[in-house]
Design a protein around this motif. Structure first.
Motif, PDB file in Angstrom:
ATOM      1  N   CYS A 150       1.983   7.099  -6.597  1.00 12.67           N
ATOM      2  CA  CYS A 150       0.963   8.272  -6.987  1.00 12.67           C
ATOM      3  C   CYS A 150       1.642   9.649  -6.519  1.00 12.67           C
ATOM      4  CB  CYS A 150      -0.428   7.906  -6.055  1.00 12.67           C
ATOM      5  SG  CYS A 150      -1.285   6.393  -6.870  1.00 12.67           S
ATOM      6  N   VAL A 151       2.099   9.641  -5.409  1.00 10.49           N
ATOM      7  CA  VAL A 151       2.635  11.089  -5.110  1.00 10.49           C
ATOM      8  C   VAL A 151       3.846  11.231  -6.161  1.00 10.49           C
ATOM      9  CG1 VAL A 151       3.851  12.283  -3.231  1.00 10.49           C
ATOM     10  CG2 VAL A 151       2.027  10.806  -2.651  1.00 10.49           C
ATOM     11  N   ALA A 152       4.565  10.518  -6.471  1.00 16.05           N
ATOM     12  CA  ALA A 152       5.716  10.604  -7.551  1.00 16.05           C
ATOM     13  C   ALA A 152       5.146  11.139  -8.916  1.00 16.05           C
ATOM     14  CB  ALA A 152       6.583   9.390  -7.576  1.00 16.05           C
ATOM     15  N   ILE A 153       3.987  10.795  -9.211  1.00 12.25           N
ATOM     16  CA  ILE A 153       3.489  11.380 -10.651  1.00 12.25           C
ATOM     17  C   ILE A 153       3.283  12.757 -10.415  1.00 12.25           C
ATOM     18  CG2 ILE A 153       1.363  11.126 -12.041  1.00 12.25           C
ATOM     19  CD1 ILE A 153       1.365   8.154 -11.632  1.00 12.25           C
ATOM     20  N   GLY A 154       2.461  13.262  -8.951  1.00 16.14           N
ATOM     21  CA  GLY A 154       2.316  14.438  -8.910  1.00 16.14           C
ATOM     22  C   GLY A 154       3.698  15.382  -8.933  1.00 16.14           C
ATOM     23  N   ALA A 155       4.764  14.820  -8.009  1.00 20.99           N
ATOM     24  CA  ALA A 155       5.981  15.437  -7.955  1.00 20.99           C
ATOM     25  C   ALA A 155       6.693  15.774  -9.443  1.00 20.99           C
ATOM     26  CB  ALA A 155       6.872  14.748  -7.294  1.00 20.99           C
ATOM     27  N   VAL A 210       0.768  -1.029   0.067  1.00 19.37           N
ATOM     28  CA  VAL A 210      -0.185  -0.009  -0.043  1.00 19.37           C
ATOM     29  C   VAL A 210       0.792   1.232   0.102  1.00 19.37           C
ATOM     30  CG1 VAL A 210      -1.755   1.115   1.251  1.00 19.37           C
ATOM     31  CG2 VAL A 210      -2.027  -1.238   1.057  1.00 19.37           C
ATOM     32  N   LEU A 211       1.857   1.274   0.681  1.00 20.62           N
ATOM     33  CA  LEU A 211       2.754   2.402   0.855  1.00 20.62           C
ATOM     34  C   LEU A 211       3.630   2.837  -0.592  1.00 20.62           C
ATOM     35  CD1 LEU A 211       4.603   2.065   4.491  1.00 20.62           C
ATOM     36  CD2 LEU A 211       2.726   3.712   3.726  1.00 20.62           C
ATOM     37  N   GLN A 212       3.936   1.315  -1.179  1.00 17.26           N
ATOM     38  CA  GLN A 212       4.552   1.735  -2.491  1.00 17.26           C
ATOM     39  C   GLN A 212       3.455   2.098  -3.477  1.00 17.26           C
ATOM     40  OE1 GLN A 212       6.068  -2.278  -3.395  1.00 17.26           O
ATOM     41  NE2 GLN A 212       7.627  -2.285  -1.803  1.00 17.26           N
ATOM     42  N   VAL A 213       2.256   1.746  -3.442  1.00 24.38           N
ATOM     43  CA  VAL A 213       1.280   2.680  -4.465  1.00 24.38           C
ATOM     44  C   VAL A 213       1.046   3.743  -3.962  1.00 24.38           C
ATOM     45  CG1 VAL A 213      -1.086   2.242  -4.746  1.00 24.38           C
ATOM     46  CG2 VAL A 213       0.148   0.154  -4.500  1.00 24.38           C
ATOM     47  N   GLY A 214       0.912   4.333  -2.953  1.00 31.59           N
ATOM     48  CA  GLY A 214       0.738   5.714  -2.553  1.00 31.59           C
ATOM     49  C   GLY A 214       2.127   6.509  -2.875  1.00 31.59           C
ATOM     50  N   THR A 215       3.419   5.806  -2.679  1.00 29.23           N
ATOM     51  CA  THR A 215       4.410   6.751  -3.072  1.00 29.23           C
ATOM     52  C   THR A 215       4.242   6.977  -4.668  1.00 29.23           C
ATOM     53  OG1 THR A 215       5.577   5.719  -1.255  1.00 29.23           O
ATOM     54  CG2 THR A 215       6.750   6.439  -3.004  1.00 29.23           C
ATOM     55  N   PHE A 232      -4.410   6.379  -6.938  1.00 32.47           N
ATOM     56  CA  PHE A 232      -4.260   5.706  -5.711  1.00 32.47           C
ATOM     57  C   PHE A 232      -5.464   4.605  -5.643  1.00 32.47           C
ATOM     58  CE2 PHE A 232      -5.162   4.708  -1.223  1.00 32.47           C
ATOM     59  CZ  PHE A 232      -3.821   3.902  -0.906  1.00 32.47           C
ATOM     60  N   TYR A 233      -6.682   5.040  -5.821  1.00 34.85           N
ATOM     61  CA  TYR A 233      -7.784   4.547  -5.692  1.00 34.85           C
ATOM     62  C   TYR A 233      -8.060   3.208  -6.768  1.00 34.85           C
ATOM     63  CZ  TYR A 233     -12.667   3.697  -5.433  1.00 34.85           C
ATOM     64  OH  TYR A 233     -13.916   2.739  -5.492  1.00 34.85           O
ATOM     65  N   LEU A 234      -7.636   3.987  -8.073  1.00 32.46           N
ATOM     66  CA  LEU A 234      -7.771   3.021  -8.955  1.00 32.46           C
ATOM     67  C   LEU A 234      -6.821   1.671  -8.775  1.00 32.46           C
ATOM     68  CD1 LEU A 234      -8.314   5.356 -12.071  1.00 32.46           C
ATOM     69  CD2 LEU A 234     -10.029   3.888 -10.967  1.00 32.46           C
ATOM     70  N   MET A 235      -5.736   1.912  -8.589  1.00 32.90           N
ATOM     71  CA  MET A 235      -4.780   1.042  -8.225  1.00 32.90           C
ATOM     72  C   MET A 235      -5.018  -0.015  -7.169  1.00 32.90           C
ATOM     73  SD  MET A 235      -0.981   2.560  -9.106  1.00 32.90           S
ATOM     74  CE  MET A 235      -0.362   1.215  -9.077  1.00 32.90           C
ATOM     75  N   TYR A 236      -5.573   0.877  -5.856  1.00 33.81           N
ATOM     76  CA  TYR A 236      -5.843   0.112  -4.959  1.00 33.81           C
ATOM     77  C   TYR A 236      -6.979  -1.069  -5.265  1.00 33.81           C
ATOM     78  CZ  TYR A 236      -7.208  -1.300  -0.155  1.00 33.81           C
ATOM     79  OH  TYR A 236      -7.660  -2.046   0.976  1.00 33.81           O
ATOM     80  N   TRP A 237      -8.039  -0.586  -6.078  1.00 28.52           N
ATOM     81  CA  TRP A 237      -9.249  -1.254  -6.454  1.00 28.52           C
ATOM     82  C   TRP A 237      -8.531  -2.357  -7.189  1.00 28.52           C
ATOM     83  CZ3 TRP A 237     -11.218  -2.062 -11.577  1.00 28.52           C
ATOM     84  CH2 TRP A 237     -12.248  -2.749 -11.519  1.00 28.52           C
TER      85      TRP A 237
END
Length: 441
Positions: free
Chosen positions: A387-392, A380-385, A428-433
């Motif tokens: 998604c944040v990396a795309i924003g960065a 989960v942390l890797q998925v969030g990371t 993040f929501y799409l990848m988690y789903w």
């Protein structure tokens, strides 16, 4: 002739001195043949012997009166024969000693330090060599291997070997040879030997029987050996059982390194205890199934034999046969009793070992579930990371020192920031789903 031949020796033909001299020279020649031909010490007596010339004369007037005074000619001849025999014996001893030394190649005969316990209960320490031990017990050299203390690593399996005049006991650290009127105990300083002596001596005390006729000495020794061995196994089991039970109650809730190490040590001790109890149980089963061994124990010390056809007992006295048959039943009951105790000890050790193994399996499952939870959280942390990396990445694109004409608009910064946040959350929501539908999380 004495002047011309200074080394000339004149002796009468029938004088004892001549015969002694001849016998001594013969012994020297025989002993010199067995030594090395290039040794200087061996040729010296031969050369000196060759320099002496012996001349036999028919009569000597100087020595004849002394012979007559000492006795008759027959007595003199007897003395000469004795000297010749003694000379030959000495030479034969020298030959055998030299031959034995060459064959032994410097290997000394082993000497055992044992404790001897007799039927009356007397205890004494002795040193006995292998040859004397074989002669006194009627055993063969290969029989001693099972009780030899120097071979305890290779002969670790328990054994009770019955021979014609002795019984050999190999029960762990207890090594002993049982005979009709005594028992020789090897390794008497170890725990098994001390426990066996402590169990045997009260049985040999007449005051402890309380008027009840005791069993034969051989059976008393065998029972004391089995009793001491199984009692030691039971004491070890009684020490391990509460510790294992306490660990089984604590372990589901407390998983620490100290408790897991204690469980590992307890499991190792249970495995060792179970293997020893199982080996002893198998030995007792083999003896109970072998009627020849049991009957051979019964006839030790008696004038009885076993028939080769059907292993029936034949005794010169009818009473001995009746006593031997009664002892056969006693031995079977004795072995069955200790077999039950050994099976009980082995079964309890196996049950505790199975419980420890089940606890290890449950611990392994518990640790696996914890590792799985950690792995899911890391995913989960890797998925969030990600998604944040795309924003960065988007923020880095706008941070380049190039004109995009968006910086001139008033609301461009807020719209870009909101777009980055919404896009990261949506990604993040799409990848988690997706991971949940694929049952990865």
């Amino acid at each position: 002739m004495a002047a011309t031949a200074p080394h000339l020796l004149q002796l009468p033909v029938r004088s004892p001195e001549l015969r002694v001299l001849i016998a001594g020279g013969y012994a020297i020649l025989q002993s010199s043949r067995l030594e090395f031909p290039f040794s200087r010490t061996t040729h010296a007596p031969i050369l000196r012997a060759r320099k002496v010339r012996i001349e036999c004369v028919a009569k000597s007037t100087e020595l004849e009166p002394h012979v007559k005074e000492d006795g008759d000619d027959d007595e003199g001849e007897d003395e000469v024969r004795d000297s010749v025999v003694n000379g030959s014996v000495i030479s034969q001893k020298n030959v055998s000693a030299s031959g034995g030394d060459s064959l032994s190649l410097g290997i000394r005969e082993p000497v055992y330090e044992v404790v001897e316990v007799k039927t009356c209960g007397t205890v004494a320490k002795r040193k006995i060599n292998r040859r004397h031990l074989l002669k006194s017990s009627g055993l063969r050299p290969r029989d001693i291997r099972s009780v030899d203390p120097s071979l305890w690593l290779t002969n670790s399996m328990p054994a009770l070997l019955v021979r014609e005049h002795a019984i050999l006991l190999n029960l762990g650290s207890l090594r002993a040879i049982v005979m009709q009127e005594r028992v020789l105990i090897f390794n008497y300083n170890r725990k098994g030997g001390k426990a066996f002596i402590d169990s045997l001596l009260p049985r040999l005390n007449p005051a402890s029987t309380n008027g009840v006729p005791s069993m034969p000495f051989v059976l008393e020794v065998v029972e004391a050996a089995l009793h001491s061995r199984i009692q030691r196994l039971e004491h070890r089991l009684w020490d391990l059982e509460p510790r294992v039970q306490a660990l089984l109650e604590v372990l589901p809730n407390r998983l620490t390194a100290d408790i897991l190490e204690e469980l590992r040590i307890s499991k190792q001790k249970l495995v060792e205890l179970g293997s020893r109890a199982g080996a002893l149980k198998q030995m007792l089963l083999d003896i109970l199934e072998d009627t020849h061994e049991i009957r051979q124990i019964c006839i030790i010390g008696r004038n009885c034999v076993l028939k080769k056809e059907n292993d029936e007992i034949e005794c010169s006295v009818a009473l001995d046969k009746e006593i031997a048959e009664e002892e056969e039943e006693e031995i079977e009951m004795l072995l069955e009793n200790y077999l039950q105790r050994c099976e009980s000890c082995h079964g309890q050790a196996e049950r505790l070992l199975d419980s420890a193994k089940e606890m290890e399996d449950s611990i392994a499952v518990n640790l696996s579930s914890r590792r799985l939870e950690v792995s899911r959280f890391e995913l989960v942390l890797q998925v969030g990371t990600f998604c944040v990396a795309i924003g960065a990445l988007v923020a880095g694109i706008f941070g380049m020192n190039l004109r995009s004409y968006l910086e001139e608009h008033m609301f461009a910064f807020w719209l870009t920031t909101a777009g980055i946040i919404v896009g990261a959350v949506l990604a993040f929501y799409l990848m988690y789903w997706y991971l949940r539908t694929r049952k990865i999380l």
